[in-house]
Design an enzyme around this catalytic site. Sequence first.
Site, short mmCIF file in Angstrom:
data_model
loop_
_atom_site.label_atom_id
_atom_site.label_comp_id
_atom_site.label_asym_id
_atom_site.label_seq_id
_atom_site.Cartn_x
_atom_site.Cartn_y
_atom_site.Cartn_z
N GLU A 199 -6.64 6.40 1.13
CA GLU A 199 -6.43 4.95 1.04
C GLU A 199 -5.18 4.57 1.80
OE1 GLU A 199 -8.42 3.39 -3.09
OE2 GLU A 199 -6.33 3.99 -3.18
N CYS A 200 -5.29 3.59 2.67
CA CYS A 200 -4.16 3.02 3.41
C CYS A 200 -3.37 4.12 4.12
CB CYS A 200 -3.30 2.16 2.50
SG CYS A 200 -2.31 0.93 3.40
N GLY A 201 -2.17 4.47 3.64
CA GLY A 201 -1.41 5.52 4.28
C GLY A 201 -2.16 6.84 4.33
N TYR A 211 -5.36 7.17 4.50
CA TYR A 211 -6.37 6.93 5.55
C TYR A 211 -5.77 7.21 6.92
CZ TYR A 211 -9.62 3.84 8.25
OH TYR A 211 -10.51 3.30 9.14
N SER A 269 -10.02 4.11 3.89
CA SER A 269 -10.00 2.66 4.06
C SER A 269 -8.57 2.17 3.93
CB SER A 269 -10.86 1.97 2.99
OG SER A 269 -10.22 2.08 1.72
#
Length: 434
Positions: free
Chosen positions: A325-327, A329, A425
């Site tokens: 997720e985010c970082g 990802y 994501s």
Amino acid sequence: MTPGLLIAAPASGTGKTTVMLGLLRALSQDGVSVQPFKCGPDYIDPAFHRAACGRASFNLDSWAMDAGLIDAIAAQSAGADLVLAEGSMGLFDGVARPGATGNGASADLARRMGWPVVLVLDASGQAQSAAATALGFKSFDPGLNFAGVILNRVASPRHESLIRKGMEAMGIAVLGALPRRGELVLPERHLGLVQAMEHPDLERALTDYAAFVRQHVDLGAIRDCARGAAAQGAGRLPDPPAQTIAMASDAAFSFIYPHLIEGWRRAGSRVLPFSPLADEAPAEEADLVWLPGGYPELHAGAIAAAGTFLSGLVRHAQTRPVHGECGGYMVLGQSLIDKHGQAHRMAGLLGLETSYARRKMHLGYRNARLLAPVGTIAGGTCLRGHEFHYSTIVAHDDEPLAEVTDANGDAVAETGSRRGLVSGSFFHMIAPVS
């Protein structure tokens, strides 16, 4: 139900986090068991709450969470003497189109939970006029119980006296008045406060906040104001995405909502933390590796050099799912460009290239319908979440993970990525939507 209060403000930057931490620590010092909550999507404040009072803090969100989930999270206050919930932004700030149980405003939760509102009011540059602001907030929503105000950044005893006279004329209780103290400020960076685990002297800071609040706030009156409504229904925390989950956990990977971890553990899953920054590989017995968000852009060189971590990640992805997720990802991609423009090789499990040198704020709620499974979360599942980052996608060539829209229903270009058993994501999952 445990009685509680919402610590809110007219806007961000008024000092409510300082007040919240001071109250948590001071009341805990007095032997009061305080259950903290954070309104809205925030990954950092709950860790400070826990450090201040010793109880895990949980997020509550009226846009992303249905009534059952809110009740299940609120039930974490069992055994506490008092609930203190910290608001987000301004008391009534939310999105235009309501979600599961509201528009995401802190006021939604105060109304639903029966918590009176304590408004932290920045008194800088005004005197009796501060009462007009307080009266506006008190009158704006008749469904809210308005307990009173804590004045912040008061310039002098005369200044305080003038403000108190204005509040008294409007029938507004002043629960405290904090003089201006420029040194009582928590350090910040691009996604908010510097994380609790990175604070150079957090224990001393919390002790100072408690002494400051104890000197200038009526703690007895704060406790007397607390109220709570009965729980409106039974609910459950989200189910886990795997039976055994290897969870990256350190200063670069820490943005995971506490209610998810609590729900996964209660459902019988094992969560096995490991540190990529310490060059640790995910546990061999894990069914799934989860890389949360955080600050990999600040540690890109160390991550690129963490051969044991990266090779363990690649080995796991050959047979079992990996999700970021985010970082997290960004770390699954080909490369991450830091603020100086230097590219660092990442895991190479997705065709993603991201840049922190090309900074642009991406912020807001997200609806996502999965186009493929994430562990045992089936394809077709709808998720509600949140996105907050400054990094941008330079290139990618994978299949999309989800159909993503914002809170207004408009399509979002960042759909996440999937390749084989690997997915990621920019949005952080808060809750699945039934």
